[in-house]
Scaffold this motif. Structure first.
Motif, PDB file in Angstrom:
ATOM      1  N   SER A  28       2.802  -1.502  10.109  1.00  0.00           N
ATOM      2  CA  SER A  28       1.906  -0.354   9.301  1.00  0.00           C
ATOM      3  C   SER A  28       2.303   1.366   9.487  1.00  0.00           C
ATOM      4  CB  SER A  28       0.385  -0.636   9.500  1.00  0.00           C
ATOM      5  OG  SER A  28       0.067  -0.412  10.676  1.00  0.00           O
ATOM      6  N   LEU A  29       2.597   1.964   8.730  1.00  0.00           N
ATOM      7  CA  LEU A  29       3.299   3.439   8.969  1.00  0.00           C
ATOM      8  C   LEU A  29       1.834   3.768   9.329  1.00  0.00           C
ATOM      9  CD1 LEU A  29       5.921   4.724   9.262  1.00  0.00           C
ATOM     10  CD2 LEU A  29       5.481   5.346   6.147  1.00  0.00           C
ATOM     11  N   MET A  54       5.413   3.531  12.867  1.00  0.00           N
ATOM     12  CA  MET A  54       5.753   2.211  12.449  1.00  0.00           C
ATOM     13  C   MET A  54       4.504   1.534  13.593  1.00  0.00           C
ATOM     14  SD  MET A  54       8.826   1.250  10.406  1.00  0.00           S
ATOM     15  CE  MET A  54       8.940   2.892   8.908  1.00  0.00           C
ATOM     16  N   ASP A  55       3.785   0.795  13.372  1.00  0.00           N
ATOM     17  CA  ASP A  55       3.156  -0.152  14.773  1.00  0.00           C
ATOM     18  C   ASP A  55       3.623  -1.458  13.931  1.00  0.00           C
ATOM     19  OD1 ASP A  55       2.250  -1.025  17.417  1.00  0.00           O
ATOM     20  OD2 ASP A  55       0.359  -1.413  16.302  1.00  0.00           O
ATOM     21  N   GLY A  61       8.194   1.807   4.824  1.00  0.00           N
ATOM     22  CA  GLY A  61       9.073   2.917   4.837  1.00  0.00           C
ATOM     23  C   GLY A  61       9.813   3.225   3.245  1.00  0.00           C
ATOM     24  N   ASP A  62       9.499   2.197   2.552  1.00  0.00           N
ATOM     25  CA  ASP A  62      10.573   2.687   1.201  1.00  0.00           C
ATOM     26  C   ASP A  62      10.067   3.740   1.082  1.00  0.00           C
ATOM     27  OD1 ASP A  62      12.357   0.945   1.069  1.00  0.00           O
ATOM     28  OD2 ASP A  62      11.892  -0.589   0.670  1.00  0.00           O
ATOM     29  N   TYR A 118       0.572  -1.319  -0.262  1.00  0.00           N
ATOM     30  CA  TYR A 118      -0.033  -0.594  -0.023  1.00  0.00           C
ATOM     31  C   TYR A 118       0.665   1.306   0.109  1.00  0.00           C
ATOM     32  CZ  TYR A 118      -3.302  -3.737   0.132  1.00  0.00           C
ATOM     33  OH  TYR A 118      -4.736  -4.349   0.531  1.00  0.00           O
ATOM     34  N   VAL A 119       1.236   2.022  -1.255  1.00  0.00           N
ATOM     35  CA  VAL A 119       1.402   3.133  -0.986  1.00  0.00           C
ATOM     36  C   VAL A 119       1.004   4.169  -1.222  1.00  0.00           C
ATOM     37  CG1 VAL A 119       3.784   3.468  -2.871  1.00  0.00           C
ATOM     38  CG2 VAL A 119       3.355   1.941  -2.687  1.00  0.00           C
TER      39      VAL A 119
END
Ligand SMILES: Nc1nc2c(ncn2[C@@H]2O[C@H](COP(=O)(O)OP(=O)(O)O)[C@@H](O)[C@H]2O)c(=O)[nH]1
Ligand SMILES: [Mg+2]
Ligand SMILES: [Zn+2]
Length: 297
Positions: A207-208, A217-218, A45-46, A19-20
């Protein structure tokens, strides 16, 4: 980059979908096959380049941009701050795991921070004993309670505008802390159930999440972390609190283990260097010696 390509941030990866976040929306993408050949896959994070399907919010990740850093546990990239969460109550803090996580952050040059959560359930003495090992690190050590809100404004200040990665054992309160900072996140939290004890995590995927003008991020909890093989002689340089003593031992190649006239051991004896961190340093050193010896097997 062709016209229709976009640059965005991977905010979540689940079952082959990435997911971006790009241009104010989230695209559900698959990764191009060649990433698998290169043995590299997009991480939370990418920064990536995507080719969206025409008029849709789906598409393909076509390129992963160079990473500032890369953590393997939890797997994520481009982190500004590594937030190690420990519980001052239950589950009992696994300090060897904590030190391995701090080592991983130091190797990747990610600034650490230590959060002692559940302080509402612990006495000042218990909290002090836990904090003692980490004070000399030079990183912030915060006493928190997601339940009562203790220390939350300090935590928010530390996270402002940064990409932080929350890591630590299951059930220490990572998701609860994030919810306390941003209730709209409504992250799932879990009790100390038999399920979590057996290693089933409430938070299944990293996820961010937008938080305090940055991202957090969790990540799922975990209990094992393998050391990356490296020469044992390099370990000490990833202990910031050891820096003042390095080069002051009798032997130039001192590993600060069984050698005589060791400046680090002297600092442990006079209380300047936390004894717990030192004992665990030796444990990691021995583990590394073993790994290093077997590296070509
Ligand atoms: N008393 C108390 N309980 C907490 C605190 N933070 C979390 N918990 C509880 O600890 C359990 C695990 O929390 P969770 O956020 O799911 O932990 P995670 O696995 O690290 O994300 C839940 O039952 C929470 O309600 C705290 O500061 N004080
Ligand atoms: Mg969680
Ligand atoms: Zn030494």
């Amino acid at each position: 980059m062709s016209n229709q390509e976009l640059t965005g941030t991977v905010v979540r990866g689940v079952g082959g979908f990435y997911y971006v976040h790009a241009r104010g929306q989230v695209y559900e993408c698959r990764a191009r096959g060649r990433f698998r050949l290169d043995e590299i896959s997009p991480l939370v994070g990418d920064q990536v380049v995507i080719a969206p399907d025409e008029g849709k919010n789906t598409g393909f990740v076509t390129e992963i941009l160079p990473r500032k850093n890369l953590l393997t546990r939890p797997p994520c990239a481009n982190v500004d701050r590594f937030v190690l969460v420990l519980s001052a109550h239950l589950p009992k803090a696994d300090l060897l795991l904590a030190d391995k996580l701090l080592l991983q952050a130091a190797l990747q040059k990610v600034e650490p921070m230590i959060c002692l959560n559940k302080c509402d359930l612990a006495s000042p003495d218990e909290i002090g004993a836990l904090a003692k090992d980490f004070r000399a690190l030079g990183a912030p050590v915060l006493a928190l309670s997601a339940k009562t809100g203790q220390g939350m404004s300090e935590l928010a200040g530390q996270l402002a505008g940064k990409i932080s990665c929350f890591a630590g054992q299951s059930a220490v309160g990572k998701s609860s802390l994030l919810n306390a900072l941003a209730p709209q996140l409504a992250l799932e939290t879990g009790g100390l159930s038999k399920k979590t004890a057996r290693g089933r995590h409430t938070t299944r995927f990293s996820s961010l999440l937008p938080l305090c003008g940055g991202y957090a991020m969790d990540t799922p909890g975990f209990s094992l972390l393998d050391l990356a093989p490296m020469p044992p002689s390099e370990l000490a340089q990833y202990y910031p609190e050891m820096a003042p003593y390095l080069g002051r031992c009798r032997f130039e190649d001192c590993l600060h283990d069984a050698e005589p006239d060791c400046a680090v051991k002297e600092a442990v004896r006079n209380g300047a260097f936390p004894a717990g961190r030192y004992e665990r340093y030796k444990e990691l050193l021995h583990e590394l010696k073993d790994l290093y010896r077997r590296r070509f097997d």
